[in-house]
Design a protein around this motif. Sequence first.
Motif: not given
Length: 324
Positions: A205-209
Amino acid sequence: MSGLTKQNIGSFLARQGILVAFALFMIGFTLANGRFLDPDNVMGVVRSSAILGVMALGVTFVVISGNLDLSVGSMMSFSTIVVLDLHDKIGPTLAIPAMFALTLCLGALIGFLVGYLKLNSLIVTLGMLSAIHGLTLTWSGGKNMDIADKEATWFGIFGQGEIIGIPVPILIFALLASVLGLILAKTPFGRKVYAVGGNGTAATFSGIRRARVVFSCYLMSSFCVATAGLIQASRSMGSQNTVGQGLELEVLAAVILGGASLLGGSGTIFKTVIGVLILGFIQNGLLLVGLQFYVQYVVTWVIIILAVWLDIAAKRGKLWSPIA
């Protein structure tokens, strides 16, 4: 005050208990055999631990990301057999990169299954343990491998050579530990590995793949395994096709001993190096006091159980569960 003292002691033992146990082992082995701390013996232990240590460096990334890799033993056998076989067919200059490429393909496959298909890492790598073992036997035709002309090749430098008096395997181990330690501690990728292992959902959810990070960790692990296979092949200039069998448990024990949590999100390369040395010195000490080599398997099992217990105890701050 008494309760507070007991709690502090319990918390200390939960976090540093394995170091206390190691110190007691070292003192006991030194008293039992004066050769234990002899410089030649110490150098020999570090050198013999280099192969296990190199493998453990890559597995550290996998464990911190919240996964497991039980395929490293079979993968090391594969890389060792492949580079020895290709050495006589195409020469060491081409054999080494070819072996690395093939081993990285195996790591990429595991990373794809665990990272992108989100399959359970324990099941995937346990299955790959058998599959890669079968692949190794197929490649070798069930036979062991030896370099035909050991005197006419420079290949032995990786496992037998020395630079300024220091064995090359130790230098490779130290160099890899330094580079991977910096990557894990000082780069955005390292922070992503910790984030994925600590809380994968929050990391996503924090944008880390998340899938890419897990995939990269397995690639890194396979690269380290290929390096260990190169050292092993170079040291002996020949190998059985089961040379890595059982190493996966020793590697995992070393990583856990170094403080990496099976739950993910914690651990460092430096502590993994310490864990590798702890395991190496304990095994060496057992041999010096006269115990047979197969006792090491029992001791390794005890160490794994102890390390997992201390890991869980460190998470809750107590050695014993508050629930009876």
